[in-house]
Design a protein around this motif. Sequence first.
Motif, PDB file in Angstrom:
ATOM      1  N   PHE A 119     -27.344  14.182 -22.162  1.00 44.06           N
ATOM      2  CA  PHE A 119     -27.271  15.341 -23.039  1.00 44.06           C
ATOM      3  C   PHE A 119     -25.889  15.395 -23.671  1.00 44.06           C
ATOM      4  O   PHE A 119     -24.878  15.203 -22.991  1.00 44.06           O
ATOM      5  N   VAL A 120     -25.859  15.655 -24.976  1.00 45.67           N
ATOM      6  CA  VAL A 120     -24.589  15.827 -25.681  1.00 45.67           C
ATOM      7  C   VAL A 120     -24.733  16.972 -26.673  1.00 45.67           C
ATOM      8  O   VAL A 120     -25.735  17.064 -27.395  1.00 45.67           O
ATOM      9  N   ALA A 121     -23.735  17.856 -26.706  1.00 46.73           N
ATOM     10  CA  ALA A 121     -23.667  18.927 -27.700  1.00 46.73           C
ATOM     11  C   ALA A 121     -22.534  18.615 -28.669  1.00 46.73           C
ATOM     12  O   ALA A 121     -21.447  18.217 -28.257  1.00 46.73           O
ATOM     13  N   GLU A 122     -22.820  18.791 -29.931  1.00 43.43           N
ATOM     14  CA  GLU A 122     -21.812  18.574 -30.980  1.00 43.43           C
ATOM     15  C   GLU A 122     -21.754  19.793 -31.889  1.00 43.43           C
ATOM     16  O   GLU A 122     -22.795  20.360 -32.219  1.00 43.43           O
ATOM     17  N   PRO A 123     -20.548  20.167 -32.328  1.00 42.85           N
ATOM     18  CA  PRO A 123     -19.233  19.675 -31.917  1.00 42.85           C
ATOM     19  C   PRO A 123     -18.841  20.258 -30.561  1.00 42.85           C
ATOM     20  O   PRO A 123     -19.657  20.919 -29.911  1.00 42.85           O
ATOM     21  N   MET A 124     -17.590  20.048 -30.164  1.00 50.66           N
ATOM     22  CA  MET A 124     -17.083  20.603 -28.911  1.00 50.66           C
ATOM     23  C   MET A 124     -16.007  21.657 -29.152  1.00 50.66           C
ATOM     24  O   MET A 124     -15.352  22.120 -28.223  1.00 50.66           O
ATOM     25  N   ARG A 125     -15.850  22.035 -30.427  1.00 53.05           N
ATOM     26  CA  ARG A 125     -14.941  23.130 -30.774  1.00 53.05           C
ATOM     27  C   ARG A 125     -15.659  24.087 -31.706  1.00 53.05           C
ATOM     28  O   ARG A 125     -16.336  23.669 -32.656  1.00 53.05           O
ATOM     29  N   PHE A 126     -15.480  25.383 -31.444  1.00 54.17           N
ATOM     30  CA  PHE A 126     -16.072  26.438 -32.262  1.00 54.17           C
ATOM     31  C   PHE A 126     -14.998  27.492 -32.485  1.00 54.17           C
ATOM     32  O   PHE A 126     -14.812  28.395 -31.661  1.00 54.17           O
ATOM     33  N   GLY A 127     -14.271  27.348 -33.583  1.00 48.11           N
ATOM     34  CA  GLY A 127     -13.168  28.261 -33.838  1.00 48.11           C
ATOM     35  C   GLY A 127     -12.110  28.119 -32.766  1.00 48.11           C
ATOM     36  O   GLY A 127     -11.487  27.070 -32.608  1.00 48.11           O
ATOM     37  N   ARG A 128     -11.938  29.169 -31.974  1.00 44.83           N
ATOM     38  CA  ARG A 128     -10.923  29.147 -30.918  1.00 44.83           C
ATOM     39  C   ARG A 128     -11.548  28.998 -29.525  1.00 44.83           C
ATOM     40  O   ARG A 128     -10.913  29.320 -28.523  1.00 44.83           O
ATOM     41  N   MET A 129     -12.767  28.503 -29.486  1.00 40.80           N
ATOM     42  CA  MET A 129     -13.392  28.177 -28.194  1.00 40.80           C
ATOM     43  C   MET A 129     -13.729  26.690 -28.158  1.00 40.80           C
ATOM     44  O   MET A 129     -14.257  26.137 -29.122  1.00 40.80           O
ATOM     45  N   TRP A 171     -19.673   9.591 -26.170  1.00 41.70           N
ATOM     46  CA  TRP A 171     -20.840   8.811 -26.586  1.00 41.70           C
ATOM     47  C   TRP A 171     -20.803   7.391 -26.029  1.00 41.70           C
ATOM     48  O   TRP A 171     -21.851   6.818 -25.694  1.00 41.70           O
ATOM     49  N   LYS A 172     -19.622   6.816 -25.893  1.00 43.26           N
ATOM     50  CA  LYS A 172     -19.538   5.482 -25.289  1.00 43.26           C
ATOM     51  C   LYS A 172     -19.942   5.531 -23.824  1.00 43.26           C
ATOM     52  O   LYS A 172     -20.610   4.624 -23.310  1.00 43.26           O
ATOM     53  N   ALA A 173     -19.540   6.597 -23.129  1.00 43.04           N
ATOM     54  CA  ALA A 173     -19.937   6.752 -21.726  1.00 43.04           C
ATOM     55  C   ALA A 173     -21.426   7.068 -21.601  1.00 43.04           C
ATOM     56  O   ALA A 173     -22.085   6.611 -20.663  1.00 43.04           O
ATOM     57  N   VAL A 174     -21.959   7.851 -22.533  1.00 38.79           N
ATOM     58  CA  VAL A 174     -23.395   8.135 -22.542  1.00 38.79           C
ATOM     59  C   VAL A 174     -24.180   6.839 -22.742  1.00 38.79           C
ATOM     60  O   VAL A 174     -25.190   6.589 -22.079  1.00 38.79           O
ATOM     61  N   ARG A 175     -23.705   6.000 -23.657  1.00 39.79           N
ATOM     62  CA  ARG A 175     -24.362   4.709 -23.892  1.00 39.79           C
ATOM     63  C   ARG A 175     -24.349   3.858 -22.630  1.00 39.79           C
ATOM     64  O   ARG A 175     -25.368   3.289 -22.226  1.00 39.79           O
ATOM     65  N   PHE A 176     -23.192   3.788 -21.978  1.00 35.94           N
ATOM     66  CA  PHE A 176     -23.081   2.963 -20.777  1.00 35.94           C
ATOM     67  C   PHE A 176     -23.977   3.491 -19.663  1.00 35.94           C
ATOM     68  O   PHE A 176     -24.682   2.718 -18.988  1.00 35.94           O
ATOM     69  N   SER A 177     -23.982   4.796 -19.442  1.00 38.01           N
ATOM     70  CA  SER A 177     -24.819   5.380 -18.394  1.00 38.01           C
ATOM     71  C   SER A 177     -26.297   5.168 -18.688  1.00 38.01           C
ATOM     72  O   SER A 177     -27.091   4.889 -17.771  1.00 38.01           O
ATOM     73  N   TRP A 178     -26.683   5.310 -19.966  1.00 42.41           N
ATOM     74  CA  TRP A 178     -28.069   5.049 -20.358  1.00 42.41           C
ATOM     75  C   TRP A 178     -28.431   3.591 -20.094  1.00 42.41           C
ATOM     76  O   TRP A 178     -29.502   3.282 -19.566  1.00 42.41           O
ATOM     77  N   TRP A 179     -27.544   2.666 -20.447  1.00 39.64           N
ATOM     78  CA  TRP A 179     -27.795   1.236 -20.266  1.00 39.64           C
ATOM     79  C   TRP A 179     -27.945   0.891 -18.795  1.00 39.64           C
ATOM     80  O   TRP A 179     -28.883   0.173 -18.401  1.00 39.64           O
ATOM     81  N   MET A 180     -27.054   1.398 -17.958  1.00 36.53           N
ATOM     82  CA  MET A 180     -27.154   1.152 -16.524  1.00 36.53           C
ATOM     83  C   MET A 180     -28.449   1.721 -15.953  1.00 36.53           C
ATOM     84  O   MET A 180     -29.126   1.089 -15.122  1.00 36.53           O
TER      85      MET A 180
END
Length: 389
Positions: free
Chosen positions: A270-280, A336-345
């Motif tokens: 699971f990934v949410a984009e973006p990871m910044r919303f104003g000052r959060m 995303w690179k870590a998500v790719r690696f975890s998915w591949w494994m």
Amino acid sequence: MRTKVVIIGAGPAGLLLGQLLHAYGIDNVILERQSPDYVLGRIRAGLLEEGTVVLLDEASAGARAHREGLVHDGFELAFGGKRHRIDLKAATGKTMMIYGQTEVTLDLMDARKAAGLTTVYEAADVTPHDFDTDHPRVSYLKDGIAHEIACDFIAGCDGFHGVSRASIKPSAIQTFERVYPFGWLGILSDTPPVSHELIYTNHARGFSLCTMRSMRRSRYYVQCSLDDHVDQWPDERFWDELKQRLDPEAADKLITGPSIEKSIAPLRSFVAEPMRFGRMFLAGDAAHIVPPTGAKGLNLAGSDVRFLSQALREYYDEKSSAGIDAYSAKALSRVWKAVRFSWWMTAMMHKFPDQGEFGARIQVAELDYLVGSQAATASLAENYVGLPY
């Protein structure tokens, strides 16, 4: 009340961020809806990249990990009844450390307490407000009394089910998800580990993993159905199933005993984009989840915190918003690179319902190539020990 940064969540991500900000002279308050005992009662993974250990040192919380953690130079891939060692140190010059996430959390709690910093546990109805303005604030209830904290920034480190991401307008966020059609049944036992290094096994009956928390406490997993329940897996059944999936030498050496914890965890990317919303900002599991196959969850939280803490230090010390403006893109690139690696494994090691004989043969061919190619082994090792920040 006012502070510079309100951190929502007192798990490893929130506590690590709080410690690093304190080291940079940035005031912060942590709000956590659960009690300290509840937080410490969560049984999680415990395989740390070198970069994560460095962050613990910077947070004044790494001493016990260096004393008690188990440093691993490699791990083993098992398939076709044989084991093949991946030498991480030879391929990358780096190692991994076995040190439980519960211990990481405890060390960070102790460091925060020693520094006299404020953490509000059992804070109810925590709610971020006005983070799309220059005057964000966070409200909460403590012992039935309403409180509000004005701040410059909010850091959402409150996990997949937390309030931070849930407070964002659906139109402002995009999510990507893959749910896997199986889970991991894991047990903890006070038995010596079957091997001094981890064993990842691809087997016709399903995946298994042999790992440990210490040289006296072991952690084992077997792939199971999402329809299974823990009470369907008495200890005897678990040990019998694990032995069937191990190579003959490991099965013969396995020491069994009563489980002290047993649970079934579903797997998802699971990934949410973006990871910044104003000052959060979102960090850790609030922004992304990976299957545990690649040992990236806690380490990704660490890299998020590293990027965010440095960005906030730059904002206060250099009066520059460049770091906070780049935070989301920089963090997501590594995520995303870590998500790719975890998915591949995960795809390579598990039995999928629809894979058939063709899919099983492809997995074996992939594994055979992997252990026989120096270039392929180096790629695996580079991703496993953690890509550069």
